[in-house]
Write a protein that holds these residues in place. Sequence first.
Motif, mmCIF file in Angstrom:
data_model
loop_
_atom_site.group_PDB
_atom_site.id
_atom_site.type_symbol
_atom_site.label_atom_id
_atom_site.label_comp_id
_atom_site.label_asym_id
_atom_site.label_seq_id
_atom_site.Cartn_x
_atom_site.Cartn_y
_atom_site.Cartn_z
ATOM 1 N N LEU A 111 -6.323 -0.918 7.577
ATOM 2 C CA LEU A 111 -6.466 -0.973 9.040
ATOM 3 C C LEU A 111 -7.703 -1.747 9.469
ATOM 4 O O LEU A 111 -7.665 -2.473 10.461
ATOM 5 C CB LEU A 111 -6.489 0.442 9.619
ATOM 6 N N SER A 112 -8.793 -1.607 8.725
ATOM 7 C CA SER A 112 -10.003 -2.353 9.104
ATOM 8 C C SER A 112 -9.785 -3.852 8.960
ATOM 9 O O SER A 112 -10.275 -4.642 9.772
ATOM 10 C CB SER A 112 -11.214 -1.892 8.290
ATOM 11 N N ASN A 113 -9.019 -4.267 7.964
ATOM 12 C CA ASN A 113 -8.722 -5.693 7.802
ATOM 13 C C ASN A 113 -7.726 -6.190 8.839
ATOM 14 O O ASN A 113 -7.921 -7.240 9.461
ATOM 15 C CB ASN A 113 -8.182 -5.979 6.400
ATOM 16 N N PHE A 114 -6.650 -5.450 9.046
ATOM 17 C CA PHE A 114 -5.581 -5.959 9.893
ATOM 18 C C PHE A 114 -5.847 -5.800 11.388
ATOM 19 O O PHE A 114 -5.184 -6.446 12.197
ATOM 20 C CB PHE A 114 -4.227 -5.410 9.450
ATOM 21 N N THR A 115 -6.826 -5.013 11.753
ATOM 22 C CA THR A 115 -7.254 -5.003 13.151
ATOM 23 C C THR A 115 -7.717 -6.404 13.534
ATOM 24 O O THR A 115 -7.325 -6.954 14.561
ATOM 25 C CB THR A 115 -8.378 -3.976 13.376
ATOM 26 N N PHE A 116 -8.525 -7.013 12.685
ATOM 27 C CA PHE A 116 -9.013 -8.373 12.946
ATOM 28 C C PHE A 116 -7.915 -9.408 12.756
ATOM 29 O O PHE A 116 -7.778 -10.332 13.554
ATOM 30 C CB PHE A 116 -10.197 -8.709 12.040
ATOM 31 N N LEU B 232 0.832 -1.203 0.000
ATOM 32 C CA LEU B 232 0.000 0.000 0.000
ATOM 33 C C LEU B 232 0.865 1.251 0.000
ATOM 34 O O LEU B 232 0.607 2.188 -0.777
ATOM 35 C CB LEU B 232 -0.952 0.019 1.199
ATOM 36 N N GLY B 233 1.887 1.289 0.827
ATOM 37 C CA GLY B 233 2.770 2.457 0.865
ATOM 38 C C GLY B 233 3.413 2.720 -0.488
ATOM 39 O O GLY B 233 3.426 3.855 -0.973
ATOM 40 N N ALA C 49 -7.378 3.229 5.568
ATOM 41 C CA ALA C 49 -8.569 2.816 6.332
ATOM 42 C C ALA C 49 -8.965 1.385 5.980
ATOM 43 O O ALA C 49 -9.315 0.590 6.860
ATOM 44 C CB ALA C 49 -9.727 3.778 6.074
ATOM 45 N N HIS C 50 -8.893 1.046 4.700
ATOM 46 C CA HIS C 50 -9.200 -0.302 4.236
ATOM 47 C C HIS C 50 -8.230 -1.306 4.864
ATOM 48 O O HIS C 50 -8.636 -2.345 5.400
ATOM 49 C CB HIS C 50 -9.115 -0.320 2.701
#
Length: 184
Positions: free
Chosen positions: A66-71, A21-22, A63-64
């Motif tokens: 982070l929402s995946n990798f939080t879980f 992503l970066g 945001a995409h």
Amino acid sequence: MKIHYNAPVVLTYTFICVLVLGANLLLGGTLTPFFSAPAIFHPLYVVDYFRLFSHGMGHANWAHLLSNFTFILLIGPVLEEKYGSKRLLQMIGVTVLVTGVLNAVLFDTSLMGASGIVFMLILLGSIVNARQGRIPLTFILVVLLFLGQEVLDIFKSDNVSQFAHIIGGVCGAAFGFAFKKGRR
């Protein structure tokens, strides 16, 4: 105290996705075609075979991701310890491949992200302690809550692939029942 690289598959996958992503953002999105499942699969294009796997490493924005990798970072290490790094890597690979292939066969839209992996881990985690001849109530509730919501959300116009979530969940349930009792 030393920092321990406790879940090599989960952590390496996380860092690869952050790097992808970066790099993609720094390069103005030029990597997106290489890290999204093809909308139309061309059997003669070698890169399309790569994309059937690589779409699980691509994300639209922070945001995409982070929402995946939080879980993934919450659930993944426990499952990696339970099933082993090699088996978890295989489960991730199969889930990404299955979602990529089915998306290419059934839809004319591209696919990107680790959401299928998230749902695979959620369902797999809900049956970690399943015993012979018993289906855990937690598994039933997770199916009803998480996958039920995805079925309802299919009718939304939101650029989210509920299909990938559902297929990821189905893969997680299949893996959970196939590999019960932590057999390696």
